[in-house]
Design a protein around this motif. Structure first.
Motif, PDB file in Angstrom:
ATOM      1  N   ILE B 387      37.768  19.513  23.745  1.00  0.00           N
ATOM      2  CA  ILE B 387      36.734  18.615  23.176  1.00  0.00           C
ATOM      3  C   ILE B 387      35.459  19.112  23.523  1.00  0.00           C
ATOM      4  O   ILE B 387      34.368  19.022  22.407  1.00  0.00           O
ATOM      5  N   ALA B 388      34.893  19.807  24.750  1.00  0.00           N
ATOM      6  CA  ALA B 388      33.714  20.260  24.851  1.00  0.00           C
ATOM      7  C   ALA B 388      33.134  21.208  23.753  1.00  0.00           C
ATOM      8  O   ALA B 388      31.860  21.104  23.544  1.00  0.00           O
ATOM      9  N   PRO B 389      33.868  22.157  23.207  1.00  0.00           N
ATOM     10  CA  PRO B 389      33.357  23.032  22.458  1.00  0.00           C
ATOM     11  C   PRO B 389      32.919  22.173  21.191  1.00  0.00           C
ATOM     12  O   PRO B 389      31.839  22.648  20.541  1.00  0.00           O
ATOM     13  N   VAL B 485      33.970  32.079  16.672  1.00  0.00           N
ATOM     14  CA  VAL B 485      35.249  32.023  16.073  1.00  0.00           C
ATOM     15  C   VAL B 485      36.104  31.048  16.673  1.00  0.00           C
ATOM     16  O   VAL B 485      36.868  30.276  16.005  1.00  0.00           O
ATOM     17  N   MET B 486      36.517  31.236  18.013  1.00  0.00           N
ATOM     18  CA  MET B 486      37.177  30.333  18.927  1.00  0.00           C
ATOM     19  C   MET B 486      36.835  28.901  18.658  1.00  0.00           C
ATOM     20  O   MET B 486      37.600  27.788  18.738  1.00  0.00           O
ATOM     21  N   LEU B 487      35.483  28.627  18.623  1.00  0.00           N
ATOM     22  CA  LEU B 487      34.889  27.258  18.350  1.00  0.00           C
ATOM     23  C   LEU B 487      35.577  26.717  17.096  1.00  0.00           C
ATOM     24  O   LEU B 487      36.066  25.507  17.143  1.00  0.00           O
ATOM     25  N   MET B 488      35.502  27.460  16.032  1.00  0.00           N
ATOM     26  CA  MET B 488      35.963  27.013  14.895  1.00  0.00           C
ATOM     27  C   MET B 488      37.668  26.891  14.904  1.00  0.00           C
ATOM     28  O   MET B 488      38.172  25.679  14.307  1.00  0.00           O
ATOM     29  N   TYR B 489      38.083  27.696  15.554  1.00  0.00           N
ATOM     30  CA  TYR B 489      39.659  27.479  15.692  1.00  0.00           C
ATOM     31  C   TYR B 489      40.118  26.070  16.329  1.00  0.00           C
ATOM     32  O   TYR B 489      41.052  25.245  16.303  1.00  0.00           O
ATOM     33  N   GLN B 490      39.304  26.023  17.446  1.00  0.00           N
ATOM     34  CA  GLN B 490      39.499  24.957  18.434  1.00  0.00           C
ATOM     35  C   GLN B 490      39.169  23.614  17.700  1.00  0.00           C
ATOM     36  O   GLN B 490      39.844  22.662  17.736  1.00  0.00           O
ATOM     37  N   THR B 491      38.142  23.639  16.917  1.00  0.00           N
ATOM     38  CA  THR B 491      37.737  22.508  15.858  1.00  0.00           C
ATOM     39  C   THR B 491      38.730  22.055  15.101  1.00  0.00           C
ATOM     40  O   THR B 491      38.974  20.737  15.076  1.00  0.00           O
ATOM     41  N   ARG B 492      39.265  23.211  14.423  1.00  0.00           N
ATOM     42  CA  ARG B 492      40.492  22.917  13.393  1.00  0.00           C
ATOM     43  C   ARG B 492      41.663  22.393  14.178  1.00  0.00           C
ATOM     44  O   ARG B 492      42.208  21.275  13.719  1.00  0.00           O
ATOM     45  N   SER B 493      42.001  22.725  15.320  1.00  0.00           N
ATOM     46  CA  SER B 493      43.031  22.325  16.070  1.00  0.00           C
ATOM     47  C   SER B 493      42.967  20.801  16.320  1.00  0.00           C
ATOM     48  O   SER B 493      43.800  20.015  16.295  1.00  0.00           O
ATOM     49  N   ILE B 527      36.686  30.498   7.987  1.00  0.00           N
ATOM     50  CA  ILE B 527      35.588  30.411   9.031  1.00  0.00           C
ATOM     51  C   ILE B 527      34.489  31.316   8.484  1.00  0.00           C
ATOM     52  O   ILE B 527      33.197  30.884   8.383  1.00  0.00           O
ATOM     53  N   ALA B 528      34.666  32.506   7.749  1.00  0.00           N
ATOM     54  CA  ALA B 528      33.722  33.170   7.053  1.00  0.00           C
ATOM     55  C   ALA B 528      33.056  32.380   5.982  1.00  0.00           C
ATOM     56  O   ALA B 528      31.685  32.449   6.121  1.00  0.00           O
ATOM     57  N   LEU B 529      33.520  31.802   5.166  1.00  0.00           N
ATOM     58  CA  LEU B 529      33.070  31.037   4.336  1.00  0.00           C
ATOM     59  C   LEU B 529      32.149  29.801   4.915  1.00  0.00           C
ATOM     60  O   LEU B 529      30.990  29.642   4.401  1.00  0.00           O
ATOM     61  N   THR B 530      32.792  29.030   5.697  1.00  0.00           N
ATOM     62  CA  THR B 530      32.105  28.128   6.391  1.00  0.00           C
ATOM     63  C   THR B 530      30.562  28.650   6.905  1.00  0.00           C
ATOM     64  O   THR B 530      29.513  28.163   6.766  1.00  0.00           O
ATOM     65  N   GLY B 531      30.688  29.771   7.697  1.00  0.00           N
ATOM     66  CA  GLY B 531      29.464  30.362   8.150  1.00  0.00           C
ATOM     67  C   GLY B 531      28.336  30.849   7.103  1.00  0.00           C
ATOM     68  O   GLY B 531      27.483  30.300   7.352  1.00  0.00           O
TER      69      GLY B 531
END
Lengths: 72, 625
Positions: B387-389, B485-493, B527-531
């Motif tokens: 959750i922290a990220p 990048v990790m932040l985005m994957y974690q957010t999606r998870s 992720i690239a398109l969101t960025g």
């Protein structure tokens, strides 16, 4: 399948169908080598009391309703 | 401070200190941000951002405290790895002094190797190497191996059986090596272990629970059993596995991180956890009586992801053992415990998705009856790890929203009483102080660990002081680059779990994980398109803010390139200098690693079915006795 050593044998669940082992064999699946038969129970632990608060509130209200129903 | 000597008052003192420091730093950061935000009057967005900064800083400070405690608790390991010793056996601390008196092992131990659609040859070659390592100590009569297969693929299952027979033939393992494949993989790995215990557990005193990629020195296994026998209240003893065999840039950075920082952080953790230690699911020894009595996991009511079988079962089992009064301990001084790690960011994210679901499922267990307070806090930590990220993401979003919602400056708040305009006071200095403080919390523990390693000579195992420092700096840069990048994957998870999507149980992808740009693009284009969309939006809104967002936006924009590049093998070192991210197992591989490679090479070189004569597998002598 060939096995080169004495008591090493494969038990296939299909081959056990209809035998005494029955359902248990289905769960065991395939074994090679005689795993020790020495059961150790693993009792299910209590980790949550589902709807504890809800159940208590329902019981409380339920008790009230029942009491009223009795005319008290 | 050895974990074995941790006393309760000392543990509580460490906990109190770490918590007080973390809460204090978090509150200070929140207050500093409020001062900064009050320049043009305090709005709701300032309060929100201040709260998010407080939580994020608390979490960072908590991690930093563990590192600092680990440094304070540090004791020199028994034998720092010496580059290229004449005899590989000398790299193994337990074998370094063969004359040392060790108590005899009385109990019987089952070494459990759960497998699930893994390549059988490498897994069973590891078993052969561990068996050889135990045989060198004359201890094979005390240990049995059980390969517990949950493999669903029939071809792989058939190969497992063939390779198992070869293992038994070569190691003379009849009567002490077993293979069992479940017809139904109920309860996944936890259910697999449970099934073994319910059928055969009473035949053993202890079980060493491994993963398919686990590898342990016989001397380490024996030492763990001795420690367990010496302490009748010890229910679970966890070792700290080091990552080995990494080849890609990403994998080697992870391997370095796990070897260089993790032992220090784990010592800090051990100081905090006291007798309520961790279970990481593998490379751990359990007392079977305690485990069976306390760890029968229920199926949670409802459907996955929050209901059904407990996914992150290890944390729960550790909590249940502690609840039943058993000690759970991590002994960081145990060497000779290894595992493999993901070789690229995609595989890491896949594993992380599973862990995320498992940890968030623990929200159901926070109020479980009778748990130790620390066990509950461990659940909270596991949840916060995912959750922290999101707090950072929320902070970025709130900062952008704050621009849109900012009030028009009022230069004449009292127009009838003032001649000159009143400008909002500029508190940029406070924002800079805050940024320095937060970066300090991020970087300081790792830099201190590097300095400590140089000071104590531990850096020798990492290629020397200069190479260790270089590796630390590059790792810091690399982890900062991949963090968005990790932040985005974690957010999606987290979003997927909250939306009720189950991750299932994907097979771990082991071995060569090289990714091409097309594969990387397919897995990260969102992720690239969101960025890109984020940067364009901010540029349209306030061009001046774009520069501040580039450290987050650029790695997102170039995430496919970053993922593909980091999955490739790094270049060799120039001029004989130690390679970047050198770890002790590069310089002096543990004998069991050499033995495993040797067995695997001999197995895969010969036809699968043909048993190689034992004479062919006698090198290296010290390991494969």
């Amino acid at each position: 399948m060939n096995f080169v050593k004495g008591d090493m044998q494969e038990q296939d669940p299909d081959e056990d169908a209809g035998q005494d082992a029955g359902q248990d064999a289905d769960l065991v699946g395939t074994t090679i080598g005689a795993l020790p038969v020495a059961p150790l129970a693993m009792p299910r632990q209590v980790l949550e009391r589902p709807g504890r608060l809800r159940a208590r509130l329902a019981a409380l209200f339920g008790a009230g309703i029942r009491t009223r129903g009795l005319g008290n | 401070m050895s974990p074995r000597q941790t006393s309760l008052p000392r543990t509580w003192a460490a906990r109190g200190l770490a918590l007080a420091l973390s809460i204090g730093l978090g509150a200070s950061a929140g207050a500093l941000f409020l001062q900064y935000g009050s320049g043009d009057g305090l709005q709701a967005m300032d309060w929100l951002r201040s709260g998010l900064i407080l939580l994020s800083t608390f979490w960072l400070a908590w991690g930093a405290c563990q590192g600092l405690l680990g440094l304070l608790a540090w004791r020199a390991p028994p034998a720092p790895a010496d580059p290229a010793p004449a005899d590989p056996a000398l790299a193994d601390p337990a074998l370094a002094d063969p004359l040392a008196e060790a108590p005899a092992i009385r109990g019987r131990t089952a070494i459990l190797v759960p497998v699930y659609n893994e390549q059988p040859a490498p897994v069973l070659a590891r078993v052969a190497a561990m068996d050889a390592s135990l045989a060198a100590l004359g201890l094979t009569d005390r240990f049995d191996f059980a390969i517990l297969s949950d493999t669903r693929d029939e071809e792989i299952a058939a190969a497992e059986r063939r390779w198992f027979l070869r293992l038994v033939t070569e190691r003379g393992g009849e009567g002490r090596m077993f293979y069992r494949r479940r017809a139904v993989n109920t309860g996944k790995k936890a259910g697999n272990i449970e099934d073994f215990i319910e059928r055969s557990g009473a035949a053993y005193d202890f079980a060493l629970i491994l993963d398919a990629d686990s590898l342990m020195e016989g001397s380490t296994i024996a030492e763990m059993v001795r420690r367990m026998e010496a302490d009748p209240k010890l229910g679970l003893l966890q070792s700290l596995p080091r990552i080995i065999e990494a080849e890609s840039r990403f994998g080697r950075a992870m391997q370095f991180s796990a070897s260089f920082y993790s032992p220090v952080f784990a010592r800090g953790l051990a100081a905090l956890q006291g007798r309520t230690g961790p279970f990481w699911g593998h490379n751990a020894l359990v007392r079977l009586e305690a485990f069976a009595q306390s760890c029968g996991l229920p199926v949670l009511a409802g459907e996955p992801p929050f209901g059904g079988h407990i996914m992150s079962h290890d944390y729960v089992e550790a909590a249940l053992l502690a609840r039943a009064g058993w000690t759970v301990r991590v002994d960081v001084d145990l060497e000779g415990s290894f595992e493999e790690g993901p070789e690229n960011i995609i595989d890491y994210a896949k594993r992380d998705r599973r862990w995320c679901q498992g940890n968030l499922q623990h929200t159901r267990l926070l109020m479980a009856p009778g748990l130790k307070p620390w066990s509950r806090f461990v659940f909270v930590q596991g949840i916060l790890a995912y959750i922290a990220p999101l707090f950072w993401l929320g902070f970025i979003a709130a900062s952008i929203a704050a621009i849109v919602l900012a009030p028009v400056p009022d230069y004449f708040p009292t127009p009838y009483d003032q001649l000159f305009p009143i400008f909002p006071h500029n508190d940029t200095a406070k924002a800079v102080e805050l940024a320095i403080g937060i970066f300090g919390l991020l970087l300081l523990p790792k830099l201190l660990i590097a300095a400590h390693a140089g000071w104590t000579g531990r850096a020798r195992g990492f290629g020397g002081g200069w190479t260790a420092l270089r590796s630390t700096l590059v790792e810091l840069l690399f982890s900062s680059l991949i963090a968005p990048v990790m932040l985005m994957y974690q957010t999606r998870s987290v979003a997927q779990v909250l939306l009720g999507l189950d991750s299932g149980w994907p097979t771990n992808n082991r071995g060569d994980g090289t990714l091409g740009i097309a594969e990387a693009w397919a897995n990260s284009r969102w992720i690239a398109l969101t960025g890109l969309a984020g940067l364009l939006f901010v540029w349209w809104l306030t061009p001046a803010l774009v520069a501040w967002l580039l450290p987050v936006g650029l790695p997102m924009l170039f995430s496919p390139q970053l993922i593909a590049w980091s999955s490739q093998r790094g270049g060799a070192a120039r001029g004989g200098a130690p390679r970047l991210f050198t770890v002790p197992s590069d310089l002096a591989p543990s004998p069991v690693i050499l033995a495993w490679k040797h067995v695997l090479a001999s197995w895969t070189a010969a036809p699968e079915g043909g048993a190689a004569p034992p004479a062919e597998v006698t090198e290296p002598q010290t390991a494969y006795a």
